[in-house]
Design an enzyme around this catalytic site. Structure first.
Site, PDB file in Angstrom:
ATOM      1  N   LYS A  92       0.815  -1.225   0.000  1.00  0.00           N
ATOM      2  CA  LYS A  92       0.000   0.000   0.000  1.00  0.00           C
ATOM      3  C   LYS A  92       0.844   1.270   0.000  1.00  0.00           C
ATOM      4  O   LYS A  92       0.355   2.351  -0.293  1.00  0.00           O
ATOM      5  CB  LYS A  92      -0.927   0.024   1.205  1.00  0.00           C
ATOM      6  CG  LYS A  92      -0.182   0.162   2.523  1.00  0.00           C
ATOM      7  CD  LYS A  92      -1.139   0.365   3.674  1.00  0.00           C
ATOM      8  CE  LYS A  92      -0.397   0.405   4.995  1.00  0.00           C
ATOM      9  NZ  LYS A  92       0.684   1.392   5.102  1.00  0.00           N
TER      10      LYS A  92
ATOM     11  N   GLU B  92      12.837   5.084  31.545  1.00  0.00           N
ATOM     12  CA  GLU B  92      12.400   3.697  31.351  1.00  0.00           C
ATOM     13  C   GLU B  92      11.561   3.271  32.555  1.00  0.00           C
ATOM     14  O   GLU B  92      12.008   3.387  33.694  1.00  0.00           O
ATOM     15  CB  GLU B  92      13.630   2.792  31.171  1.00  0.00           C
ATOM     16  CG  GLU B  92      13.369   1.304  31.258  1.00  0.00           C
ATOM     17  CD  GLU B  92      12.349   0.793  30.242  1.00  0.00           C
ATOM     18  OE1 GLU B  92      12.577   0.984  29.039  1.00  0.00           O
ATOM     19  OE2 GLU B  92      11.331   0.205  30.673  1.00  0.00           O
TER      20      GLU B  92
ATOM     21  N   HIS C  51      45.416 -11.408  13.193  1.00  0.00           N
ATOM     22  CA  HIS C  51      45.947 -10.394  14.105  1.00  0.00           C
ATOM     23  C   HIS C  51      46.460  -9.197  13.315  1.00  0.00           C
ATOM     24  O   HIS C  51      47.075  -9.377  12.278  1.00  0.00           O
ATOM     25  CB  HIS C  51      47.107 -10.988  14.914  1.00  0.00           C
ATOM     26  CG  HIS C  51      47.780 -10.003  15.810  1.00  0.00           C
ATOM     27  ND1 HIS C  51      47.245  -9.614  17.009  1.00  0.00           N
ATOM     28  CD2 HIS C  51      48.934  -9.296  15.660  1.00  0.00           C
ATOM     29  CE1 HIS C  51      48.050  -8.720  17.579  1.00  0.00           C
ATOM     30  NE2 HIS C  51      49.082  -8.512  16.781  1.00  0.00           N
TER      31      HIS C  51
END
Ligand code: FAD
Length: 495
Positions: free
Chosen positions: A64, A232, A474
């Site tokens: 849509k 929160e 490394h």
């Protein structure tokens, strides 16, 4: 639920094709017929369409709005683009440490927004091209599910069309949850949709919600220069994350000047002047320019008109599905955010493909949601898969845990980002060393790009011995994962 009995069904001429349950569908002479009609063109829907088309199915996709859905237009991609801008600002601001003096960074959000839009446009074009290349027919309009796998499309450029299909896949996604007392006006109160389109930075921001998206916004806005407070209601941030991870993020955010308040519910706000005053907790208030409401997303079945279709939704509106995505209505699947599974684009992809395999009768393995990968693009980043230390103990595992910090990693020092750690949770063997890896949790630089090894280890049920035997290049940050596994074998190298 019964799978399609004959794998060759999709190649048969439409009129002769047996429907699941053996019923031949009566269709109007004007209806267009497909093997599969997918409603929703986000990650779940377009993955199902692309994957199904690559298996030779004749597929229609109904969208849509814009192909790509939330993820591409108001989710993952724009959010990560703005977070990348934030990272550039941070690096420029810290350039002097490297002997590069470029002066303080100056932000022009209109340029950022234009860059973000270019990326979205390119990806949208690419997706449309992929669908076209696989001969998926895209309908522009609202898809409404009628009984017996019929779909009506209307209200868009494709006009009013009736489609029939052997199988329908619902992938209508989700929208931001709203919060009473905080009506989104796009100016002072925003959801993620509006925040991702800002072209001016608020001097102060209150983010309501300490989940993944709320914390990504907090991190991004703070780097760009806004003074951010996260409110929160629960007693901790980042539900689902390992407790050590959440603690590290809280500490890192505090160092960057971001205030996190947990256990404080917001009660309302009073606009005035150029901003508003947010009320929260036990009578506390906070003045801010913008409030971002980030309290999760609700499933969006609103336009599908599921009544009378046999598809069942739960009390929160999620479409109920079995382990393969099949709904209670024969031949109708649902995937992605509209179902009650982790609301992540890659879960949508996985569920879209799973539905296709299942309807082809391929007997796929269901998704193990306990071990899927999670990535959160805050600074520092978060990435994890599998059991946290807490959930492993709750599930009754006898475990060993190793934690290694980025502060000892050469590459992390070189890039100047040493905050964070890698934590490996493994089953304890009788001799006290680690066995099967149950969970891998990472916080730190580029960990969203490093999780791959940890995710594979968890999902392949690898042991720490097997992982430790792999050589890590490394200097890389991935050495930390290798070290963490090695330490659980009972011997270690660097720490
Ligand atoms: P959606 O993407 O919501 O798509 C559904 C589509 O269906 C939409 O295009 C809609 O227009 C269309 N539709 C709905 N109803 C109809 C109808 N009746 N007819 C026709 N079309 C219809 N996930 C990650 O994995 N990583 C991330 O980093 C991440 N970041 C995010 C950041 C933000 C700010 C947000 C909001 C989300 C983020 N997500 C992320 C989540 C991710 O965007 C979603 O999980 C994902 O988009 C869900 O896909 P979906 O296909 O189920 O639904």
């Amino acid at each position: 639920m019964a799978a399609v009995p004959n794998r060759g069904w999709c190649r048969w001429p439409t009129a002769d094709r047996p429907r699941p349950g053996g019923k031949i569908l009566e269709v109007s002479s004007t209806a267009e017929n497909y093997d599969i009609v997918v409603i929703g063109g986000g990650p779940g829907g377009y993955a199902a369409a692309l994957y199904g088309a690559s298996a030779g199915l004749n597929i229609a996709l109904v969208e849509k709005a814009k192909l790509g859905g939330t993820c591409l237009h108001v989710g993952c991609i724009p959010a990560k683009e703005l977070l990348e801008t934030a990272s550039v600002v941070r690096h420029v601001a810290g350039a002097k440490e490297f002997g590069v003096d470029v002066g303080p960074p100056a932000l022009d959000l209109t340029v950022t927004q234009a860059r973000k839009q270019r990326i979205i446009d390119n990806l949208t074009k690419g997706l449309a091209g992929l669908l076209k290349g696989r001969k998926v027919t895209v309908y522009d309009g609202v898809g409404i599910l009628r009984g017996d796998r019929q779909v009506n499309v209307s209200g868009g450029e494709s006009g009013s069309v009736d489609l029939t299909a052997d199988q329908v896949i619902l992938a209508a996604g989700s929208v931001p949850r709203t919060l009473p007392g905080f009506d989104v006006d796009g100016r002072i109160v925003m959801s993620s949709d509006e925040l991702l389109a800002i072209d001016q930075l608020p001097a102060k921001t209150v983010v309501i919600g300490g989940g993944a998206i709320g914390l990504e916004f907090a991190s991004m806005l703070a780097d760009l220069g806004s003074q951010v407070t996260v409110l929160e209601a629960a007693d901790k941030i980042l539900p689902g994350c390992d407790a050590d991870v959440a603690k590290l993020i809280e500490r890192a955010f505090k160092k960057r000047g971001i205030t996190i308040r947990t256990g404080v519910a917001v009660s309302g706000h009073s606009p005035g002047g150029t901003g508003t005053t947010v009320s929260f907790g036990d009578g506390e208030t906070l003045d801010t320019g913008v409030v971002v409401v980030s309290i999760g997303r609700r499933p969006f079945a609103d336009l599908l008109d599921l009544s009378g279709t046999g598809v069942v939704v739960d009390e929160r509106g999620f479409v109920i599905v079995d382990q393969f995505g099949l709904t209670a209505a024969p031949g109708v699947y649902a995937v992605g955010d509209i179902t009650n599974t982790p609301q992540l684009a890659h879960i949508g992809f996985a569920e879209g493909m799973l539905a296709i395999k299942h309807l082809l009768g391929e007997e796929p393995l269901p998704i193990d949601y306990q071990t899927v990968p999670w990535c959160i693009y805050t600074h520092p980043e978060i990435a994890y898969a599998g059991h946290s230390e807490g959930s492993a103990r709750e599930a009754g595992f006898d475990i060993v845990v190793s934690k290694h910090r980025f502060m000892g990693n050469g590459r992390a020092m070189i890039v100047g980002e040493t905050d964070g750690m890698v934590k490996v949770v493994a089953e304890r063997q009788p001799d006290g060393t680690g066995g099967r890896i149950l969970g891998v949790h990472m916080v730190g630089p580029w960990v969203t790009e490093q999780l791959g090894q940890g995710y594979m280890a968890v999902n392949w049920e690898a042991t720490v011995d097997e992982v430790a035997a792999f050589i890590q290049p490394h200097p890389t940050m991935s050495e930390l994962f290798g070290e963490s596994a090695l330490a659980l074998t009972g011997r270690s190298l660097h720490g």
